[in-house]
Design a protein around this motif. Sequence first.
Motif, PDB file in Angstrom:
ATOM      1  N   GLY A  10      48.848  24.511  46.846  1.00  0.00           N
ATOM      2  CA  GLY A  10      47.899  25.493  46.318  1.00  0.00           C
ATOM      3  C   GLY A  10      48.562  26.659  45.628  1.00  0.00           C
ATOM      4  O   GLY A  10      47.969  27.305  44.766  1.00  0.00           O
ATOM      5  N   SER A  11      49.810  26.960  46.001  1.00  0.00           N
ATOM      6  CA  SER A  11      50.605  28.045  45.434  1.00  0.00           C
ATOM      7  C   SER A  11      49.806  29.348  45.331  1.00  0.00           C
ATOM      8  O   SER A  11      48.983  29.644  46.182  1.00  0.00           O
ATOM      9  CB  SER A  11      51.204  27.616  44.099  1.00  0.00           C
ATOM     10  N   MET A  12      50.049  30.130  44.281  1.00  0.00           N
ATOM     11  CA  MET A  12      49.431  31.452  44.208  1.00  0.00           C
ATOM     12  C   MET A  12      47.916  31.393  44.105  1.00  0.00           C
ATOM     13  O   MET A  12      47.220  32.315  44.553  1.00  0.00           O
ATOM     14  CB  MET A  12      50.006  32.230  43.029  1.00  0.00           C
ATOM     15  N   ASN A  13      47.380  30.308  43.538  1.00  0.00           N
ATOM     16  CA  ASN A  13      45.926  30.185  43.466  1.00  0.00           C
ATOM     17  C   ASN A  13      45.309  30.224  44.859  1.00  0.00           C
ATOM     18  O   ASN A  13      44.281  30.876  45.094  1.00  0.00           O
ATOM     19  CB  ASN A  13      45.524  28.886  42.764  1.00  0.00           C
ATOM     20  N   ALA A  14      45.926  29.504  45.793  1.00  0.00           N
ATOM     21  CA  ALA A  14      45.400  29.476  47.155  1.00  0.00           C
ATOM     22  C   ALA A  14      45.767  30.740  47.924  1.00  0.00           C
ATOM     23  O   ALA A  14      44.954  31.276  48.685  1.00  0.00           O
ATOM     24  CB  ALA A  14      45.924  28.240  47.886  1.00  0.00           C
ATOM     25  N   ALA A  43      43.557  33.712  47.212  1.00  0.00           N
ATOM     26  CA  ALA A  43      42.140  33.552  47.538  1.00  0.00           C
ATOM     27  C   ALA A  43      41.723  34.463  48.688  1.00  0.00           C
ATOM     28  O   ALA A  43      40.550  34.803  48.824  1.00  0.00           O
ATOM     29  CB  ALA A  43      41.843  32.093  47.883  1.00  0.00           C
ATOM     30  N   ASP A  44      42.689  34.837  49.512  1.00  0.00           N
ATOM     31  CA  ASP A  44      42.433  35.784  50.598  1.00  0.00           C
ATOM     32  C   ASP A  44      43.066  37.118  50.220  1.00  0.00           C
ATOM     33  O   ASP A  44      44.297  37.234  50.192  1.00  0.00           O
ATOM     34  CB  ASP A  44      43.029  35.263  51.903  1.00  0.00           C
ATOM     35  N   PRO A  45      42.277  38.133  49.905  1.00  0.00           N
ATOM     36  CA  PRO A  45      42.837  39.407  49.450  1.00  0.00           C
ATOM     37  C   PRO A  45      43.672  40.128  50.499  1.00  0.00           C
ATOM     38  O   PRO A  45      44.407  41.068  50.169  1.00  0.00           O
ATOM     39  CB  PRO A  45      41.593  40.227  49.080  1.00  0.00           C
TER      40      PRO A  45
END
Length: 236
Positions: free
Chosen positions: A216-220, A223-225
Motif C-alpha cells: 500500500g505504501s504511502m497511499n495506505a 489514509a490514517d491522518p
Amino acid sequence: MTPAPLITPNELQKRLGEGRLRIVDATVHLSFDADGAHVRSGRDTYLQGHLPGAVFLDQITELSDPNGEAPFASASSENFAAAVGAAGIGNDSTVVVYDTVNGIWATRLWWQFGLEGFDDVVVLDGGYNAWVAAGLPTETGESTHPAATFTAHRRPERIASTDEVVTATAESSVLLVNALDPTVRPVTYCGGGIAATAAAFALKALGRDDVAVYDGSMNAWTADPDRPLSSADSRP
C-alpha cells in the motif's frame, strides 16, 4: 552476487518461438497534474506495437484488488492465477516482462510473480524502447496463447501490510529503506507500491531474498491522518 533477473533484447530475440516462452507487456501510463496522479491502461499502446507474441496483462484491473487498502493492492492469489493462466502462462512457462515506459511496471509484475511463488521470470533490459532501438521486429493487434494452468503459492514474507509496517517502525530488525546489512530485513516502499518493486528488484540482484514490498505504501500509510510523517510522496 546473484545475477540480475534481466534479459537483453538480443538474447530474447534468439529465444523467440520457444514453446514455453511467454512475453508480457505490463505497461500502465502514469501522469500528474494539479489534481494529482492519474493512471491509464497500457492496452492501447500495446495494440499499436508490442514484442512478437507478447500478451497484455492489465495491472489496473486484472492484477489489482479493488477492495484493497490502497490503489494497486495486489490481487488475491486466486485472481492472479486466473488472469495469468487465461493469458497462457502456466506452471512450466518461462516469462519475460517489459513495459513501454520506465520499467517500474515490469518490475511490479516481476514482483507479483515472485509473490505467488513463481521464479522463472525475467525483465527485458531497457524494455520496449530498447527492443525497438535494437531494430528488432514488433507486431500490432492482440496476441493470444491457449489458456494454461497456473498454480499460485503465496509467499507472505514478500509483502508487508500497513499494520506490519507500523510495527516495523519500532523494531531495529526491520529497516524501511534499501539495506544490505544481512541482520536487517529490508522493506521497500514508495507512493503506491510500484516503484518500490524496482528497489526490490535491485536488491534481489544484490543477493537479498528476504525483501518485502509495502504494497500500500504511502497511499495506505496516509489514509490514517494520525500516522507520523517525515515526508510525503504521491507517486506510485
